[in-house]
Design a protein around this motif. Structure first.
Motif, PDB file in Angstrom:
ATOM      1  N   ASP A 107       0.817  -1.214   0.000  1.00 16.98           N
ATOM      2  CA  ASP A 107       0.000   0.000   0.000  1.00 16.98           C
ATOM      3  C   ASP A 107       0.848   1.260   0.000  1.00 16.98           C
ATOM      4  OD1 ASP A 107      -2.416  -1.213  -0.208  1.00 16.98           O
ATOM      5  OD2 ASP A 107      -3.052  -0.865   1.861  1.00 16.98           O
ATOM      6  N   GLU A 108       1.974   1.220   0.709  1.00 16.50           N
ATOM      7  CA  GLU A 108       2.818   2.416   0.781  1.00 16.50           C
ATOM      8  C   GLU A 108       3.481   2.719  -0.562  1.00 16.50           C
ATOM      9  OE1 GLU A 108       6.951   1.000   2.688  1.00 16.50           O
ATOM     10  OE2 GLU A 108       5.183   0.246   3.740  1.00 16.50           O
ATOM     11  N   GLU A 109       3.558   1.715  -1.435  1.00 11.62           N
ATOM     12  CA  GLU A 109       4.105   1.934  -2.782  1.00 11.62           C
ATOM     13  C   GLU A 109       3.030   2.483  -3.717  1.00 11.62           C
ATOM     14  OE1 GLU A 109       7.477  -1.442  -3.310  1.00 11.62           O
ATOM     15  OE2 GLU A 109       5.432  -2.183  -3.067  1.00 11.62           O
ATOM     16  N   SER A 110       1.837   1.936  -3.621  1.00 10.80           N
ATOM     17  CA  SER A 110       0.685   2.437  -4.370  1.00 10.80           C
ATOM     18  C   SER A 110      -0.573   1.837  -3.775  1.00 10.80           C
ATOM     19  CB  SER A 110       0.767   2.074  -5.852  1.00 10.80           C
ATOM     20  OG  SER A 110      -0.437   2.424  -6.502  1.00 10.80           O
ATOM     21  N   ALA A 111      -1.490   2.713  -3.374  1.00  8.23           N
ATOM     22  CA  ALA A 111      -2.764   2.256  -2.813  1.00  8.23           C
ATOM     23  C   ALA A 111      -3.898   2.370  -3.830  1.00  8.23           C
ATOM     24  CB  ALA A 111      -3.105   3.073  -1.566  1.00  8.23           C
ATOM     25  N   VAL A 112      -3.561   2.672  -5.085  1.00  7.30           N
ATOM     26  CA  VAL A 112      -4.573   2.846  -6.134  1.00  7.30           C
ATOM     27  C   VAL A 112      -5.129   1.482  -6.535  1.00  7.30           C
ATOM     28  CG1 VAL A 112      -4.974   3.633  -8.492  1.00  7.30           C
ATOM     29  CG2 VAL A 112      -3.500   4.960  -6.968  1.00  7.30           C
ATOM     30  N   LYS A 113      -6.464   1.380  -6.557  1.00  4.53           N
ATOM     31  CA  LYS A 113      -7.121   0.096  -6.820  1.00  4.53           C
ATOM     32  C   LYS A 113      -8.097   0.207  -7.980  1.00  4.53           C
ATOM     33  CE  LYS A 113      -6.733  -1.815  -2.149  1.00  4.53           C
ATOM     34  NZ  LYS A 113      -5.586  -0.952  -1.821  1.00  4.53           N
ATOM     35  N   LEU A 114      -8.200  -0.859  -8.749  1.00  6.63           N
ATOM     36  CA  LEU A 114      -9.148  -0.942  -9.841  1.00  6.63           C
ATOM     37  C   LEU A 114     -10.567  -0.920  -9.288  1.00  6.63           C
ATOM     38  CD1 LEU A 114      -8.824  -1.506 -12.997  1.00  6.63           C
ATOM     39  CD2 LEU A 114      -9.564  -3.833 -12.444  1.00  6.63           C
ATOM     40  N   GLY A 115     -11.429  -0.069  -9.860  1.00  6.77           N
ATOM     41  CA  GLY A 115     -12.827  -0.013  -9.455  1.00  6.77           C
ATOM     42  C   GLY A 115     -13.116   0.827  -8.235  1.00  6.77           C
TER      43      GLY A 115
ATOM     44  N   GLY B 191     -12.534   4.150  -7.973  1.00  8.57           N
ATOM     45  CA  GLY B 191     -12.705   5.560  -8.298  1.00  8.57           C
ATOM     46  C   GLY B 191     -11.534   6.136  -9.065  1.00  8.57           C
ATOM     47  N   PRO B 192     -11.731   7.302  -9.695  1.00  8.20           N
ATOM     48  CA  PRO B 192     -10.632   7.958 -10.405  1.00  8.20           C
ATOM     49  C   PRO B 192      -9.546   8.396  -9.433  1.00  8.20           C
ATOM     50  CG  PRO B 192     -12.506   9.440 -10.205  1.00  8.20           C
ATOM     51  CD  PRO B 192     -12.968   8.103  -9.717  1.00  8.20           C
ATOM     52  N   SER B 193      -8.401   8.762  -9.974  1.00 10.64           N
ATOM     53  CA  SER B 193      -7.283   9.167  -9.133  1.00 10.64           C
ATOM     54  C   SER B 193      -6.816  10.571  -9.514  1.00 10.64           C
ATOM     55  CB  SER B 193      -6.121   8.178  -9.261  1.00 10.64           C
ATOM     56  OG  SER B 193      -5.592   8.219 -10.574  1.00 10.64           O
ATOM     57  N   MET B 194      -6.058  11.155  -8.605  1.00 10.73           N
ATOM     58  CA  MET B 194      -5.393  12.425  -8.879  1.00 10.73           C
ATOM     59  C   MET B 194      -3.931  12.273  -8.529  1.00 10.73           C
ATOM     60  SD  MET B 194      -6.183  16.285  -7.517  1.00 10.73           S
ATOM     61  CE  MET B 194      -5.991  15.824  -5.792  1.00 10.73           C
ATOM     62  N   LEU B 195      -3.076  12.706  -9.448  1.00  6.48           N
ATOM     63  CA  LEU B 195      -1.636  12.595  -9.261  1.00  6.48           C
ATOM     64  C   LEU B 195      -1.148  13.790  -8.440  1.00  6.48           C
ATOM     65  CD1 LEU B 195       0.451  10.524 -10.278  1.00  6.48           C
ATOM     66  CD2 LEU B 195       0.856  12.010 -12.230  1.00  6.48           C
ATOM     67  N   VAL B 196      -0.580  13.521  -7.270  1.00  7.44           N
ATOM     68  CA  VAL B 196      -0.095  14.606  -6.414  1.00  7.44           C
ATOM     69  C   VAL B 196       1.378  14.904  -6.637  1.00  7.44           C
ATOM     70  CG1 VAL B 196      -1.847  14.203  -4.647  1.00  7.44           C
ATOM     71  CG2 VAL B 196       0.368  13.041  -4.469  1.00  7.44           C
TER      72      VAL B 196
ATOM     73  N   SER C 242       1.151   8.985  -6.629  1.00  7.13           N
ATOM     74  CA  SER C 242       2.403   9.690  -6.929  1.00  7.13           C
ATOM     75  C   SER C 242       3.252   8.783  -7.798  1.00  7.13           C
ATOM     76  CB  SER C 242       3.145  10.080  -5.651  1.00  7.13           C
ATOM     77  OG  SER C 242       3.546   8.927  -4.942  1.00  7.13           O
ATOM     78  N   MET C 243       4.110   9.395  -8.615  1.00  4.79           N
ATOM     79  CA  MET C 243       4.884   8.636  -9.584  1.00  4.79           C
ATOM     80  C   MET C 243       6.250   9.303  -9.745  1.00  4.79           C
ATOM     81  SD  MET C 243       3.800   7.701 -13.516  1.00  4.79           S
ATOM     82  CE  MET C 243       3.539   9.432 -13.944  1.00  4.79           C
ATOM     83  N   SER C 244       7.241   8.747  -9.093  1.00  5.21           N
ATOM     84  CA  SER C 244       8.569   9.363  -9.151  1.00  5.21           C
ATOM     85  C   SER C 244       9.331   8.989 -10.410  1.00  5.21           C
ATOM     86  CB  SER C 244       9.390   8.953  -7.922  1.00  5.21           C
ATOM     87  OG  SER C 244       9.541   7.538  -7.861  1.00  5.21           O
ATOM     88  N   GLY C 245       8.877   7.937 -11.100  1.00 10.67           N
ATOM     89  CA  GLY C 245       9.620   7.449 -12.252  1.00 10.67           C
ATOM     90  C   GLY C 245       8.996   7.731 -13.591  1.00 10.67           C
ATOM     91  N   GLY C 246       8.110   8.695 -13.674  1.00  8.24           N
ATOM     92  CA  GLY C 246       7.471   8.986 -14.957  1.00  8.24           C
ATOM     93  C   GLY C 246       6.846  10.364 -14.951  1.00  8.24           C
ATOM     94  N   ALA C 247       6.251  10.741 -16.075  1.00 10.83           N
ATOM     95  CA  ALA C 247       5.655  12.066 -16.204  1.00 10.83           C
ATOM     96  C   ALA C 247       4.500  12.014 -17.193  1.00 10.83           C
ATOM     97  CB  ALA C 247       6.705  13.082 -16.658  1.00 10.83           C
ATOM     98  N   THR C 248       3.755  13.108 -17.279  1.00 10.64           N
ATOM     99  CA  THR C 248       2.629  13.230 -18.200  1.00 10.64           C
ATOM    100  C   THR C 248       2.789  14.501 -19.030  1.00 10.64           C
ATOM    101  OG1 THR C 248       1.179  14.634 -16.845  1.00 10.64           O
ATOM    102  CG2 THR C 248       1.199  12.259 -16.341  1.00 10.64           C
ATOM    103  N   ASP C 249       1.850  14.731 -19.929  1.00 11.80           N
ATOM    104  CA  ASP C 249       1.863  15.967 -20.719  1.00 11.80           C
ATOM    105  C   ASP C 249       1.828  17.214 -19.842  1.00 11.80           C
ATOM    106  OD1 ASP C 249       2.135  15.066 -23.313  1.00 11.80           O
ATOM    107  OD2 ASP C 249      -0.019  14.904 -23.685  1.00 11.80           O
ATOM    108  N   GLY C 250       1.348  17.064 -18.629  1.00  6.84           N
ATOM    109  CA  GLY C 250       1.335  18.208 -17.712  1.00  6.84           C
ATOM    110  C   GLY C 250       2.727  18.766 -17.464  1.00  6.84           C
ATOM    111  N   GLY C 251       3.743  17.909 -17.537  1.00 13.44           N
ATOM    112  CA  GLY C 251       5.110  18.350 -17.313  1.00 13.44           C
ATOM    113  C   GLY C 251       5.539  19.433 -18.281  1.00 13.44           C
ATOM    114  N   MET C 252       4.992  19.403 -19.479  1.00 17.97           N
ATOM    115  CA  MET C 252       5.298  20.421 -20.481  1.00 17.97           C
ATOM    116  C   MET C 252       4.299  21.575 -20.426  1.00 17.97           C
ATOM    117  SD  MET C 252       7.754  20.795 -22.690  1.00 17.97           S
ATOM    118  CE  MET C 252       8.339  19.187 -23.236  1.00 17.97           C
TER     119      MET C 252
END
Length: 356
Positions: A245-253, A255-260, A290-300
């Protein structure tokens, strides 16, 4: 199959690896044309514009059209094809997978192979085969046969994986959910808001080449000149075996998520809080990621000009960056409801107040 399911099927089954997104763009254009004014940047991204009750603020919904795939890099004299990855591929998911090569003479089917394990010494047999040692086999026996099939260096190579409704009919499996899910959300949010009032001008944007460097995000930000941006993405599920859970608590089904946090962007804090408040009002469960090893279009996009308040809303998805990923329809529908409600709140005064 309802309209959303059909749209997701069409989007995911349409080929469009990074740099070769024209068929995806054509599909998005077909859905956007009845409700938006269409424009393109000069590298292939598509922009649907819908003027609401006010010309400003300019609200940008961003989903990238490209999927990960490959490109023909070299053809051996024996007729095997060496490939260049387009986007991030994990070596373990490649061997034995079917692919389609898009050639000047039509589609050619192949399979990803490597040196047979039967011919490997035991110490090599236990190692992961690296991409550089793999090849694509189209059943040819010479370089000349490959040329006769129409295959040329630079041709795109697409994973083969049809859209499938799973045992739980709310779950879908397909290639390219990353990020045709974001494209679908952008289009369907604009469609919904075209039937309602919104105090802004809305842009539904499908960008190119996100998987190879957020390239379309840079150019479309120059076209749109957004006052605020909502990046629409898949998110990485942490509910599979081996993840704490401390690595990722995001679960299928769930609800949507928000990247902090990601490697290229921390969301605008006031916009982040507005997303949280809106989800609470609608009683939509919101997950945090949270995602320390990747990025999205938001980065630009968030660095455009003086800066653009931005946030990433995601649909939790298992097994991304492989031939087939899995999503939950309820997460998608809740994400769409959240996005529509959020856009309705983004009037001139609210957006001006987002500047920290």
């Amino acid at each position: 199959m309802d309209r959303t399911e059909q749209f997701l099927k069409e989007l995911t089954e349409t080929p469009g690896v990074s740099g070769y997104e024209s068929q995806v763009r054509a599909l998005m254009r077909r859905y956007l044309e009845p409700v938006a004014t269409i424009a393109q940047d000069r590298i292939g991204s598509i922009i649907g514009k819908r003027v609401g009750q006010s010309k400003s603020p300019r609200v940008m919904l961003v989903g990238h059209m490209d999927e990960i795939g490959f490109m023909v890099r070299h053809i051996t004299k024996e007729g095997f094809i060496k490939f260049q990855p387009l986007g991030g591929w994990w070596d373990q998911v490649l061997l034995g997978q079917r692919v389609t090569l898009k050639t000047c003479q039509g589609d050619v089917t192949g399979i990803i192979g490597a040196k047979p394990p039967h011919l490997l010494p035991k110490d090599e047999r236990d190692k992961v085969v690296e991409k550089k040692d793999m090849y694509i086999d189209i059943g040819a026996t010479s370089k000349e046969e490959v040329a006769e099939a129409g295959v040329r260096v630079g041709d795109p190579i697409i994973p083969v994986s049809e859209f499938t409704v799973l045992a739980n009919p709310q779950t879908y499996m397909a290639k390219a959910l990353d990020n045709r899910v974001g494209c679908a959300l952008a289009v369907q949010a604009l469609e919904r808001l075209a039937q309602d009032q919104h105090p802004n001008t809305l842009y539904a944007v499908g960008t190119v080449m996100e998987e190879v460097g957020l390239r379309g995000a840079k150019t479309t930000a120059h076209v749109v000149e957004p006052d605020v941006a909502i990046v629409l993405e898949v998110d990485i599920c942490g509910d599979v075996p081996g993840i704490k859970d401390e690595e990722s608590a995001v679960k299928l089904g769930a609800g949507p998520s928000m990247l902090v946090f990601d490697a290229r962007m921390i969301p605008n804090l006031k916009l982040r809080d507005l997303v949280i408040a809106t989800a609470e009002e609608l009683e939509i469960p919101l997950q945090f990621s949270s995602m320390s090893g990747g990025a999205t279009d938001g980065g630009m996009v968030h660095l455009h000009n003086e800066g653009v308040p931005a946030v990433v809303i995601g649909v939790p998805t298992r097994h991304i960056h492989s031939h087939a990923a899995i999503m939950h329809r309820q997460d998608y529908d809740r994400a769409l409801d959240l996005i529509v409600a959020l856009v309705k709140k983004l009037d001139e005064s609210t957006v001006k107040d987002l500047v920290i």
